[in-house]
Scaffold this motif. Structure first.
Motif, mmCIF file in Angstrom:
data_model
loop_
_atom_site.group_PDB
_atom_site.id
_atom_site.type_symbol
_atom_site.label_atom_id
_atom_site.label_comp_id
_atom_site.label_asym_id
_atom_site.label_seq_id
_atom_site.Cartn_x
_atom_site.Cartn_y
_atom_site.Cartn_z
ATOM 1 N N SER A 237 -36.587 -145.818 46.438
ATOM 2 C CA SER A 237 -35.232 -145.760 45.920
ATOM 3 C C SER A 237 -34.974 -144.374 45.357
ATOM 4 O O SER A 237 -35.777 -143.885 44.576
ATOM 5 C CB SER A 237 -35.105 -146.803 44.813
ATOM 6 O OG SER A 237 -33.743 -146.962 44.494
ATOM 7 N N PRO B 223 -28.835 -146.220 43.144
ATOM 8 C CA PRO B 223 -28.451 -147.011 41.961
ATOM 9 C C PRO B 223 -27.489 -146.255 41.047
ATOM 10 O O PRO B 223 -27.791 -145.156 40.613
ATOM 11 C CB PRO B 223 -29.791 -147.267 41.266
ATOM 12 C CG PRO B 223 -30.823 -147.052 42.300
ATOM 13 C CD PRO B 223 -30.277 -145.987 43.213
ATOM 14 N N GLN C 254 -25.882 -148.055 38.318
ATOM 15 C CA GLN C 254 -26.144 -148.814 37.086
ATOM 16 C C GLN C 254 -24.884 -148.981 36.224
ATOM 17 O O GLN C 254 -24.577 -150.058 35.782
ATOM 18 C CB GLN C 254 -27.303 -148.234 36.270
ATOM 19 C CG GLN C 254 -28.619 -148.086 37.031
ATOM 20 C CD GLN C 254 -29.192 -149.379 37.583
ATOM 21 O OE1 GLN C 254 -28.527 -150.433 37.603
ATOM 22 N NE2 GLN C 254 -30.414 -149.334 38.089
ATOM 23 N N THR D 87 -25.699 -149.842 46.285
ATOM 24 C CA THR D 87 -26.061 -149.444 44.932
ATOM 25 C C THR D 87 -26.526 -150.622 44.087
ATOM 26 O O THR D 87 -26.503 -151.763 44.559
ATOM 27 C CB THR D 87 -24.859 -148.753 44.236
ATOM 28 O OG1 THR D 87 -25.317 -148.070 43.070
ATOM 29 C CG2 THR D 87 -23.793 -149.785 43.835
ATOM 30 N N ASP D 88 -26.976 -150.326 42.869
ATOM 31 C CA ASP D 88 -27.299 -151.328 41.856
ATOM 32 C C ASP D 88 -26.386 -151.095 40.664
ATOM 33 O O ASP D 88 -26.182 -149.941 40.281
ATOM 34 C CB ASP D 88 -28.731 -151.162 41.323
ATOM 35 C CG ASP D 88 -29.790 -151.405 42.367
ATOM 36 O OD1 ASP D 88 -30.930 -150.962 42.152
ATOM 37 O OD2 ASP D 88 -29.472 -152.013 43.384
ATOM 38 N N PRO E 237 -32.736 -156.264 37.925
ATOM 39 C CA PRO E 237 -32.343 -154.967 37.405
ATOM 40 C C PRO E 237 -33.416 -154.502 36.454
ATOM 41 O O PRO E 237 -34.350 -155.217 36.156
ATOM 42 C CB PRO E 237 -31.054 -155.274 36.651
ATOM 43 C CG PRO E 237 -31.267 -156.652 36.162
ATOM 44 C CD PRO E 237 -32.018 -157.362 37.278
ATOM 45 N N CYS F 220 -35.893 -149.261 39.156
ATOM 46 C CA CYS F 220 -35.375 -148.935 40.484
ATOM 47 C C CYS F 220 -36.043 -149.871 41.445
ATOM 48 O O CYS F 220 -37.132 -149.607 41.889
ATOM 49 C CB CYS F 220 -35.667 -147.494 40.830
ATOM 50 S SG CYS F 220 -34.652 -146.419 39.877
#
Ligand code: SF4
Length: 496
Positions: free
Chosen positions: A239, A266, A268, A305-306, A490, A493
């Motif tokens: 990631s 990510p 976030q 994405t995260d 979560p 990563c």
């Protein structure tokens, strides 16, 4: 006397999936065989838990599973139970105190010790707890049993030098350690020689690769070097961290044909105030700037994405900033999570923890917005002709007679009409996209072409010999052909 059987149960991220392939390889090297498909729980002679520590319920789940195995072990004293992974690295001998029927506890830095510890526990009839504080051997030097015949994970670094306040990974996986580029390329070439056609470069912070070996451009050079390997059709990586996303990496992606137009990055949070509290060392403007640069040179790239919702201190205005970035970035996919405390992380001690109901309401708003965007982005694929790498175990079972499934170059999931010609996982089928759903595409018409590949041959060879058939071990995850994004937890990563 028949060989002893084993099963590996994997939880958490791809780094754990990769480690589990090594654990299976180590056990087979030591003479164990994989427990047959669909074996009853507790039938295997050795049960290994490769754990995740990212979420509170990770603990409950492990101790729940261990509790269920206790009576089975009482009936079969020769059975052994081992616990490894991030929760073992964190909890250490607490595990044998809470579950004294566990035989072995090993950490994230010494997975290679498993067979020796199992034997020592058997001979000494005493639980063995062995946790190393730093990496003993790069997992890639250990024997492996890969899940897929045509797709492979290649670890390029372990650990992380960042200190995101919600994340426990650095405490459990240590500081970043990079593999030598030559070792990585040798492994990739060996995999391609075995028929692998797609690799995913793995690292907790994959694009920071090189910081440990003093070459800040080592990652882009690695991508370009993979581009020169004959027979390697698809290169992915996971990631990356937005802070380390440098222009040389974007250029290497755009200029290396076998590096796929897909990027998981990510976010976030979209709020600069929350990113500061998360210690994510980039801000909204930089994140959107990277997306724009990537789209300028790779307009067809699928970006995922995260996002964590409800981080301590997040205001409605902060959350609006996250929605703003989501509208701007138009992600193909977003893994959205409700923040949950992880004991041992700075964020768990922060004031202003957000009430569950508020987090839930924001989470639902974000999920609805992203679902709309994912669907619209998928609809823009209708009419396109794409090459699909046929996957194993991704299609709908009830539909297998009519359809097969696989991944497009941008990693989108495609279900397509089964061609008249025989097709194997690992082969490549060219199809026209006719329909889009929020999370997959359909190609209902006849295939434009079928390309039988060395990867398909490798799959056929592996699945020809009964003992070689990849048994459906009780993984936390389905056996996947080509690496696919995983709904990871979560707070780390999740190496996707
Ligand atoms: S979230 Fe990712 S970058 Fe941050 S500390 Fe955890 S593993 Fe490292």
């Amino acid at each position: 006397m028949s060989a002893k059987t084993y099963e590996v149960r994997t939880y958490g991220c791809q780094m754990n999936v990769h480690d589990s392939e090594r654990l299976s390889g180590l056990l087979e090297d030591a003479g164990f065989v994989r427990a047959p498909d669909g074996h009853a729980e507790g039938d295997a002679d050795v049960v290994v838990f490769n754990t995740c520590a990212v979420r509170e319920n990770a603990d409950n789940r492990l101790y729940g599973n261990l509790g269920r195995l206790a009576p089975m072990k009482t009936k079969r004293p020769g059975m052994q139970i081992a616990v490894g992974g991030c929760l073992a690295q964190k909890d250490r001998d607490t595990i044998v105190k809470k579950a004294p029927w566990v035989d072995v506890v090993f950490g994230t830095h010494n997975i290679g010790s498993l067979p020796v510890l199992l034997e020592r526990a058997r001979v000494q009839e005493e639980a063995q707890v062995e946790i190393a504080e730093s990496l003993e051997a790069f997992p890639s030097t250990l024997p492996t049993r890969r899940e897929s015949a045509y797709a492979a994970w290649v670890s390029i670094s372990v650990g992380c030098n960042n200190t995101c306040t919600f994340c426990i990974v650095p405490a459990l996986r240590g500081k970043e350690k990079d593999r030598r580029p030559g070792d990585i390329l040798a492994e990739v070439e060996a995999l391609v020689a075995e028929g692998v056609t797609e690799i995913t470069l793995l690292g907790q912070n994959v694009n920071a690769y090189g910081s440990d070996i003093g070459d800040r451009e080592a990652f882009s050079k690695l991508l370009r070097a993979c581009g020169a390997i004959e027979g390697l059709e698809r290169v992915r990586f996971t990631s990356p961290h937005p802070r380390d996303f440098t222009d040389d990496v974007i250029a290497a992606m755009a200029e290396t044909p076998n590096v796929m137009p897909q990027l998981h990055m990510p976010l976030q949070s979209g709020s600069d105030a929350v990113l500061k509290a998360m210690r994510r060392s980039y801000r909204q403007e930089r994140f959107l700037g990277i997306i724009e640069k990537v789209r300028t040179v790779m307009p067809d790239a699928a970006i995922s994405t995260d996002i964590i919702v409800g981080f301590p201190g997040e205001t409605e205005a902060d959350f609006e900033q996250t929605l703003h970035v989501v509208r701007q970035a138009r992600f193909a996919q977003a893994f959205t999570f409700q923040y949950s405390k992880r004991p041992g992380t700075p964020a768990a001690e922060m004031d202003d923890q957000i009430p569950k109901a508020v987090v839930q309401e924001r989470y639902e708003r974000l999920a609805a917005l992203q679902e709309e965007i994912s669907w619209a982005e998928n609809k823009s694929q209708i009419g396109r002709t794409v090459e699909v790498l046929v996957a194993e175990g991704e299609g709908r079972k009830d539909d297998a007679t009519r359809r097969l499934s696989g991944r497009a170059p941008d990693n989108r999931l495609v279900h397509f009409a089964r061609p008249d010609q025989q097709v194997r996982p690992g082969d490549v089928v060219t199809v026209d996209i006719t329909y889009a759903a929020p999370h997959h595409l359909l190609a209902e018409g006849p295939a434009r072409g079928v390309r039988r590949t060395r990867a398909g041959d490798a799959w056929e060879k592996r699945n020809a010999a009964p003992e070689q058939k990849p048994a459906g071990v009780m993984l936390g995850l389905p056996t996947i052909g080509a690496p696919a994004p995983l709904p990871a937890e979560p707070g780390g990563c999740a190496v996707r």
